[in-house]
Enzyme design. Structure first.
Site, PDB file in Angstrom:
ATOM      1  N   ASP A   1       0.837  -1.191   0.000  1.00 35.02           N
ATOM      2  CA  ASP A   1       0.000   0.000   0.000  1.00 35.02           C
ATOM      3  C   ASP A   1       0.882   1.255   0.000  1.00 35.02           C
ATOM      4  OD1 ASP A   1      -2.818   0.939   0.366  1.00 35.02           O
ATOM      5  OD2 ASP A   1      -1.965   1.894   2.142  1.00 35.02           O
TER       6      ASP A   1
ATOM      7  N   GLU B   1       1.568  -0.638  -5.033  1.00 35.83           N
ATOM      8  CA  GLU B   1       0.537   0.350  -5.329  1.00 35.83           C
ATOM      9  C   GLU B   1       1.283   1.668  -5.338  1.00 35.83           C
ATOM     10  OE1 GLU B   1      -3.265   2.838  -3.813  1.00 35.83           O
ATOM     11  OE2 GLU B   1      -1.535   2.450  -2.579  1.00 35.83           O
TER      12      GLU B   1
HETATM   13  C1  GLC Z   1      -4.387   2.892  -0.733  1.00 39.37           C
HETATM   14  C2  GLC Z   1      -5.598   2.017  -0.559  1.00 39.37           C
HETATM   15  C3  GLC Z   1      -6.735   2.856  -0.098  1.00 39.37           C
HETATM   16  C4  GLC Z   1      -6.364   3.505   1.222  1.00 39.37           C
HETATM   17  C5  GLC Z   1      -5.056   4.261   1.112  1.00 39.37           C
HETATM   18  C6  GLC Z   1      -4.508   4.612   2.449  1.00 39.37           C
HETATM   19  O1  GLC Z   1      -4.545   3.823  -1.729  1.00 39.37           O
HETATM   20  O2  GLC Z   1      -5.872   1.342  -1.754  1.00 39.37           O
HETATM   21  O3  GLC Z   1      -7.926   2.137   0.018  1.00 39.37           O
HETATM   22  O4  GLC Z   1      -7.370   4.384   1.603  1.00 39.37           O
HETATM   23  O5  GLC Z   1      -4.055   3.500   0.486  1.00 39.37           O
HETATM   24  O6  GLC Z   1      -4.016   3.467   3.094  1.00 39.37           O
END
Ligand code: GLC
Length: 534
Positions: free
Chosen positions: A215, A274
């Site tokens: 994340d 991500e």
């Molecule tokens: C990422 C996740 C999202 C979350 C954010 C903060 O973007 O996919 O759902 O709110 O991180 O952790």
């Protein structure tokens, strides 16, 4: 256990490189299947439905966070990284799920949330009490005469200042909600703790996890001195420029360390970033040979239903990842964005386009991520009552942005029942009337259904050995049409609403709307995709 798995890309030799063309199904845990009737999806619910995912043809499953959490941001606010939240089950349930998945040939990837903890994490409690853990976060004095203004001009991704003041007068940084204080990755204890957390999940019973979705993988390192960004416009330009808190070069050292750690385990455990980077080239840096295995391709997700735009994104993505020898990933939806049926126009048009986009995605070289319910053609739920919403970005942005609950509505498994088969009772968010018509049961065995389309596409993708991780080249096509060849195979996509005529490229294998072949030529319906054997 994982070493015995045979992915679609199983090759001779010891390294299967399974992840290079894997189809990975994202389970948003709280909305997938509820086994105990509390309205919230759970690990046992997922285990019960694993045969469905195996039969669908997924190679792996990605589970969103199920760790101990006050749920200020759907579990992306973790209070204890080694504990399963009772909402979702127990550690024994996690082990059982891993064992069951592996027995079915499914790999399991779990989320790790290293950019921030929950404000209930023991470290942050200690930090607030003035303890040594304060060094593990970003605490700063304020600005202005009495320190009453935030330390800099950074804005939270969810809206409002990225700083919150604590009773002793200092401020702490949170790029997301105030309940998600950012960790200080310059601190060696933070680094050591996350190494230990990764090892914990890699070594869990049931064969351990097969990898991590990381994340905010682009956010862990902040520019030295936490400098101001500048103008208000620049402050909100997340994703389109290099901000002092995103995509800093320093993050790569962390990912290199994690790659070493992953490689020290058998079974090719993977890391998936991500990462929001300003260009395909910057994103490719995350998947250099000694870094992570994959990074989500948000450029593809954001691309409109438009042939030239899609072609450009495909070319840029392939070129950027090829420059570092990595596979490209493709993704159309996830738990943070409006479902693609709705993004592409909604209704029957949106569904036609979504089906065609799915076939396009699955014909491209690389790995594909599916978001739960897209195989059912689910639209975004756009009329949730505000009082039922839970997404923190909704509350921090005056309801104008951040409507992420509409893609998180529990999915329908059956035509009827209190939550259409999601669980024995109602789900945590209401499902729309008629949701049962989209259910797994209603679509199973129906040859025109979106579910059967996905099943067939995934089965064909496995059978056609050249799909997945092989070469592709574009073919001449009329304006508005994409046509490309893969080994023994052609894919045509008509992004126009009207039918288009072209020379038949071969024998149709699968299509979202049947092409009309007459002699040497074929009329391809509007908003459709066809796979051809050549
Ligand atoms: C990422 C996740 C999202 C979350 C954010 C903060 O973007 O996919 O759902 O709110 O991180 O952790």
């Amino acid at each position: 256990m994982t070493q015995q798995l045979t992915g679609a890309a199983t090759a001779s030799g010891t390294r299967t490189r399974w992840w290079r063309d894997a189809v990975i199904y994202q389970v948003y845990v709280r909305s997938f299947a509820d086994s105990d009737g509390d309205g919230i999806g759970d690990l046992r619910g997922i285990e019960e439905r694993l045969p469905y995912l195996a039969e669908l043809g997924a190679d792996a499953v990605w589970l969103t966070p199920f760790y101990a959490s006050p749920q200020a941001d759907g579990g992306y606010d973790v209070a204890d990284y080694r504990v399963v939240d009772p909402l979702f089950g127990t550690l024994a349930d996690a082990e059982s799920l891993l064992g069951a998945a592996h027995a079915l040939g499914l790999r399991v990837i779990v989320d790790v949330v290293p950019n921030h903890t929950s404000d209930r994490h023991v470290w942050f409690r200690d930090a607030l009490a003035g303890g040594p853990a304060r060094e593990r976060y970003h605490f700063r004095p304020g600005t202005g005469a009495d320190g009453g203004l935030p330390p800099n001009d950074w804005q939270s991704v969810f809206g409002g200042p990225a700083w919150t003041r604590v009773p002793d007068g200092s401020w702490y940084l949170h790029l997301f909600a105030p309940e998600q204080p950012d960790l200080n990755w310059e601190n060696q204890e933070v680094r050591a703790e996350f190494d230990a957390i990764l090892r914990f999940w890699l070594e869990l019973g049931g064969g351990g996890v097969d990898g991590f979705r990381i994340d905010v993988a682009h956010g862990m390192v902040k520019a030295a001195g936490l400098p101001d960004i500048g103008t208000p416009e620049q402050v909100r330009m997340i994703g389109s420029q290099t901000l002092p808190f995103f995509d800093q070069d320093g993050v790569h050292e962390i990912h290199r360390g994690w790659r070493e750690l992953l490689d020290s385990y058998a079974g090719e455990r993977i890391g998936v970033a991500e990462a929001w980077a300003p260009s395909a080239e910057r994103l490719a840096l995350y998947v250099r040979p000694d870094e992570l295995h994959q990074a989500f391709n948000f450029q593809f997700l954001r691309c409109p239903w438009d042939a030239p735009a899609m072609r450009t994104v495909v070319d840029e993505s392939l070129a950027a990842t090829a420059s570092v020898g990595a596979p490209t990933t493709w993704v159309l939806s996830n738990h943070d964005v409006v479902r693609h049926v709705t993004r592409y126009g909604g209704g029957t048009t949106g569904l036609r386009r979504a089906r065609a986009a799915a076939l396009l995605m699955l014909a491209l070289p690389g790995s594909a991520y599916l978001y739960q319910g897209e195989e059912l053609g689910l639209p975004e739920v756009t009329d949730l009552p505000d009082e039922l919403r839970e997404d923190p970005s909704f509350f921090r942005s005056s309801g104008q942005e951040g409507l992420r609950d509409g893609c998180r509505v529990p999915i329908p498994w059956a035509e009827d029942g209190p939550s259409y088969g999601f669980g024995p009772g109602a789900g945590w968010l209401p499902q729309p009337d008629g949701w049962g018509e989209c259910s797994v049961r209603a679509q199973t065995g129906n040859p025109g259904s979106t579910l059967e389309l996905y099943r067939e596409a995934l089965a064909l993708r496995r059978r056609l050995a050249g799909l997945g991780d092989g070469p592709m080249h574009w073919l001449d096509a009329p304006a508005g049409v994409l046509a490309f060849a893969r080994p023994g195979f052609v894919c045509t996509v008509n992004t126009l609403s009207a039918a288009v005529e072209l020379p038949a490229p071969g024998r149709p294998l699968l299509s979202t709307s049947a092409p009309d072949i007459s002699g040497e030529s074929v009329r391809i319906p509007g908003d459709s995709c066809t796979w051809w054997a050549i």
